[in-house]
Design a protein around this motif. Sequence first.
Motif, mmCIF file in Angstrom:
data_model
loop_
_atom_site.group_PDB
_atom_site.id
_atom_site.type_symbol
_atom_site.label_atom_id
_atom_site.label_comp_id
_atom_site.label_asym_id
_atom_site.label_seq_id
_atom_site.Cartn_x
_atom_site.Cartn_y
_atom_site.Cartn_z
ATOM 1 N N GLN A 146 0.827 -1.209 0.000
ATOM 2 C CA GLN A 146 0.000 0.000 0.000
ATOM 3 C C GLN A 146 0.858 1.255 0.000
ATOM 4 O OE1 GLN A 146 -2.674 0.214 3.366
ATOM 5 N NE2 GLN A 146 -3.184 2.361 2.999
ATOM 6 N N ALA A 147 1.936 1.261 0.761
ATOM 7 C CA ALA A 147 2.723 2.477 0.955
ATOM 8 C C ALA A 147 3.662 2.785 -0.201
ATOM 9 C CB ALA A 147 3.528 2.366 2.247
ATOM 10 N N VAL A 148 4.322 1.764 -0.759
ATOM 11 C CA VAL A 148 5.400 2.021 -1.723
ATOM 12 C C VAL A 148 4.926 2.756 -2.974
ATOM 13 C CG1 VAL A 148 7.070 0.917 -3.263
ATOM 14 C CG2 VAL A 148 6.951 0.251 -0.850
ATOM 15 N N PRO A 149 3.804 2.365 -3.617
ATOM 16 C CA PRO A 149 3.371 3.140 -4.792
ATOM 17 C C PRO A 149 3.113 4.605 -4.467
ATOM 18 C CG PRO A 149 2.225 1.036 -4.692
ATOM 19 C CD PRO A 149 2.938 1.194 -3.389
ATOM 20 N N GLY A 207 11.143 -0.247 -7.404
ATOM 21 C CA GLY A 207 10.227 0.728 -7.989
ATOM 22 C C GLY A 207 10.942 1.799 -8.793
ATOM 23 N N LEU A 208 12.040 2.320 -8.263
ATOM 24 C CA LEU A 208 12.781 3.365 -8.970
ATOM 25 C C LEU A 208 13.441 2.825 -10.228
ATOM 26 C CD1 LEU A 208 14.395 5.255 -5.945
ATOM 27 C CD2 LEU A 208 12.513 6.050 -7.380
ATOM 28 N N GLU A 209 13.959 1.616 -10.156
ATOM 29 C CA GLU A 209 14.619 1.039 -11.328
ATOM 30 C C GLU A 209 13.626 0.661 -12.415
ATOM 31 O OE1 GLU A 209 17.097 -2.126 -9.908
ATOM 32 O OE2 GLU A 209 18.674 -0.755 -9.195
ATOM 33 N N ALA A 210 12.344 0.517 -12.054
ATOM 34 C CA ALA A 210 11.316 0.205 -13.051
ATOM 35 C C ALA A 210 10.849 1.437 -13.808
ATOM 36 C CB ALA A 210 10.122 -0.469 -12.373
ATOM 37 N N ILE A 211 11.217 2.618 -13.337
ATOM 38 C CA ILE A 211 10.803 3.855 -14.018
ATOM 39 C C ILE A 211 11.511 3.951 -15.361
ATOM 40 C CG2 ILE A 211 10.915 6.375 -13.945
ATOM 41 C CD1 ILE A 211 10.626 6.184 -10.902
ATOM 42 N N GLU A 212 10.739 4.157 -16.409
ATOM 43 C CA GLU A 212 11.326 4.306 -17.737
ATOM 44 C C GLU A 212 11.691 5.771 -17.960
ATOM 45 O OE1 GLU A 212 10.450 3.247 -22.449
ATOM 46 O OE2 GLU A 212 8.884 2.944 -20.927
ATOM 47 N N ILE A 213 12.960 5.990 -18.239
ATOM 48 C CA ILE A 213 13.465 7.335 -18.496
ATOM 49 C C ILE A 213 13.442 7.578 -19.999
ATOM 50 C CG2 ILE A 213 15.426 8.895 -18.201
ATOM 51 C CD1 ILE A 213 16.323 7.090 -15.878
ATOM 52 N N GLY A 214 13.007 8.765 -20.407
ATOM 53 C CA GLY A 214 12.966 8.994 -21.846
ATOM 54 C C GLY A 214 12.604 10.407 -22.232
ATOM 55 N N ASP A 215 12.237 10.563 -23.492
ATOM 56 C CA ASP A 215 11.888 11.844 -24.086
ATOM 57 C C ASP A 215 10.621 12.374 -23.413
ATOM 58 O OD1 ASP A 215 11.096 13.972 -25.689
ATOM 59 O OD2 ASP A 215 11.550 12.947 -27.562
ATOM 60 N N PRO A 216 10.660 13.571 -22.838
ATOM 61 C CA PRO A 216 9.466 14.090 -22.155
ATOM 62 C C PRO A 216 8.290 14.336 -23.089
ATOM 63 C CG PRO A 216 11.137 15.792 -22.336
ATOM 64 C CD PRO A 216 11.786 14.514 -22.774
ATOM 65 N N LEU A 268 11.889 -2.256 2.901
ATOM 66 C CA LEU A 268 11.438 -1.040 2.222
ATOM 67 C C LEU A 268 12.462 -0.590 1.187
ATOM 68 C CD1 LEU A 268 9.414 1.275 1.871
ATOM 69 C CD2 LEU A 268 10.633 2.502 3.675
ATOM 70 N N VAL A 269 13.735 -0.600 1.545
ATOM 71 C CA VAL A 269 14.781 -0.203 0.592
ATOM 72 C C VAL A 269 14.722 -1.082 -0.649
ATOM 73 C CG1 VAL A 269 17.275 -0.162 0.205
ATOM 74 C CG2 VAL A 269 16.313 0.829 2.297
ATOM 75 N N GLU A 270 14.578 -2.385 -0.453
ATOM 76 C CA GLU A 270 14.513 -3.305 -1.586
ATOM 77 C C GLU A 270 13.349 -2.965 -2.510
ATOM 78 O OE1 GLU A 270 13.795 -8.100 -2.355
ATOM 79 O OE2 GLU A 270 14.459 -7.395 -0.385
ATOM 80 N N ARG A 271 12.207 -2.661 -1.910
ATOM 81 C CA ARG A 271 11.029 -2.333 -2.729
ATOM 82 C C ARG A 271 11.182 -0.989 -3.433
ATOM 83 N NH1 ARG A 271 5.733 -4.835 -1.307
ATOM 84 N NH2 ARG A 271 6.130 -6.656 0.003
ATOM 85 N N LEU A 272 11.776 -0.013 -2.744
ATOM 86 C CA LEU A 272 11.996 1.287 -3.385
ATOM 87 C C LEU A 272 12.981 1.174 -4.531
ATOM 88 C CD1 LEU A 272 12.085 3.686 -0.292
ATOM 89 C CD2 LEU A 272 10.254 3.464 -1.990
#
Length: 491
Positions: A278-281, A318-327, A311-315
Motif C-alpha cells: 500500500q505504501a510504496v506506490p 520501484g525506482l529502477e522500473a521507471i522508464e526514463i525517456g523523451d518528455p 522497504l529499501v529493496e522495494r523502493l
Amino acid sequence: MSAKVLSNIEIEIPHPNHLFIGGRWEVPQSSESVDVLNSANGEVLSSLPEPSVADADLAVARARAAFESGPWPRMSVDERIESVLLLRRAIEARLPDITRAWALEAGMPVSTGSAFGEAIMVLIDDAINIAKTVKLRERRTTALGEVEIRHEPVGVMLGILTYNGPLIEFAFTAIPALLVGNPVIVKLPPENRMIGHFLASAVEEAGLPDGLVSVMTAGTEVSKHLVAHKDISLVHFTGGTEIGADVAAVSAQRLARVTLELGGKSAAIVADDIPLDQAVPLLLGGMATYQGQQCVALTRILVSDERHDELVERLIKGLEAIEIGDPLNPEISYGPMPSARIRDRSEGFIKRAVEQGAVVATGGRRPAAFKGGFYLEPTLLTNVTEDMEVAQTEIFGPVFSVMRYRDIDDAVRITNNTPYGLLSAIFTNDDAVAWDVAGRVQVGAFAINGSSPCLTAPYGGVKASGYGRVGGAEGLLELTNVKQIVLPAGQ
C-alpha cells in the motif's frame, strides 16, 4: 516563427521578438537575446529576448498607472470575474502548447504536464468561486460604534514564480490578485521562456485593461531590480530559502508586503502497521514526480530498523522500473532535468553524501542511453544520518534518502529536525497514530497516506519554508488592505 530542432520538432512561439509589457507586445529596450535549449538533447530550440531593467521599469510604470487611474481596481468583483473568465478560456486553449513547451525547455513529461494543466483550471475556477462568495465589504456593530470593513486592492503585485509549476503558481497567486483588483507583474524563470510567451498571448486575447498584466522571463538582475522597486506593493516569491530571505529583507526596507513559498525537506514516516504494498506506490509518486523537482517532494523516507531492508529493496525495485525517456513521449513519466546546471547541482549532493558516508542504493548516474540532454537517474541513498547535508538541505532533484527511526516519537523528532516546514506525511492505517503525529509535526501541510498538499485550501510553510498563504479565502484576502469606515452615530 518556428524553431526547428532534431529534424522534426517545431514550435511556433507567439511574438518571439517582443516582450509583453502592460498588456502590449513591445520591442525590447535591449538587443540581448538568450538561446532556449531542448532539455532532452541540449540543442537550440529558439532565441528569445532577454528583458532589461528598462523593460522592467516600463512594466512597473504601466502597472502603477493601471492601479492609480485605470478602471480595474474600481470595478465590481463580478465585472473582474467576467474578464478573468476570458483569461481562463484563453489559457485553457493554449494548454497543449504550454505542455509541449514545458517538456521541451524544462523536461516536464507531457503526461505529468497534462495532469498539471487540469489542476490549473481547477485552481482558477476555485479562485473565481471564492471571489464570488467572500465578503470584501461588510457592516459591523462593535462595542464602540458602527463600521464598514472593506478589503481593498493593495497595489502592484510582483509574482516571482518557478519553473516546476509556473501556471499553477500563476493560478494561485496572480489570478486571486487580479480578482481583488491588483495589477500584476509575472516574473518567470529562465527555464520557462517559451511558456512566458504563450501565457502572455493568453492575456492579450483576454483583452484585460491596459497596464494590468506584464509577463517577463528574466534573470537575476531584473528580479532584484523589481523586488527593490518603490512602486511594487506586494511580492510573492516562490523559490529557495536563501534568496527568499533576501527578498524579504529588501522588501522590508519600504515595508512592502511579502509572501514567501520557499524550500522543503519533506519527510514520509512509514509506520510499522502499513502494508508496504500500500505504501510504496504512494511513496514513489511523492518522490519521483517531475524528477523530484517539487518543493513538497518526499525526499526523506523514515522507516523503523525492522522494516528498513525490505522497504529499501522495494523502493529500489520501484525506482529502477521507471522508464526514463523523451518528455514529449506520452508513455514516459520521467524525463531530463531542465539544464546542465540543475543536473550538476544534484550530482554534487550525491557526491558529497557519499563522502560523508551515505551509500548509493540505486541510481546516481547519467543514463548511458542518452547521448545528449540533461538526464540523471532517480537516486536512492541509504546510511543517511540527520547531520548530513543531504538530510538537511533542499536538493530539488531526484535524490532521496532513507533514514532509520527507533519509534514514532523518534520519527517525529527526525521529521522536525530540519530548518524547513513545508509538508510531511505519515503512512499508517492507525487513525490515532496519524492524528497524533499530524499534531506534532511542524509543517504548513501534513498528509495522511498521501504526498501532496491541497492547493484549494490555505497552503504555505513554516520555519524556513516561508510565511503567508495561497489558496482558499485566506490566500485571497492576504492580497488586500483592510480599511474601516466609521459611520455617523445613528446611521
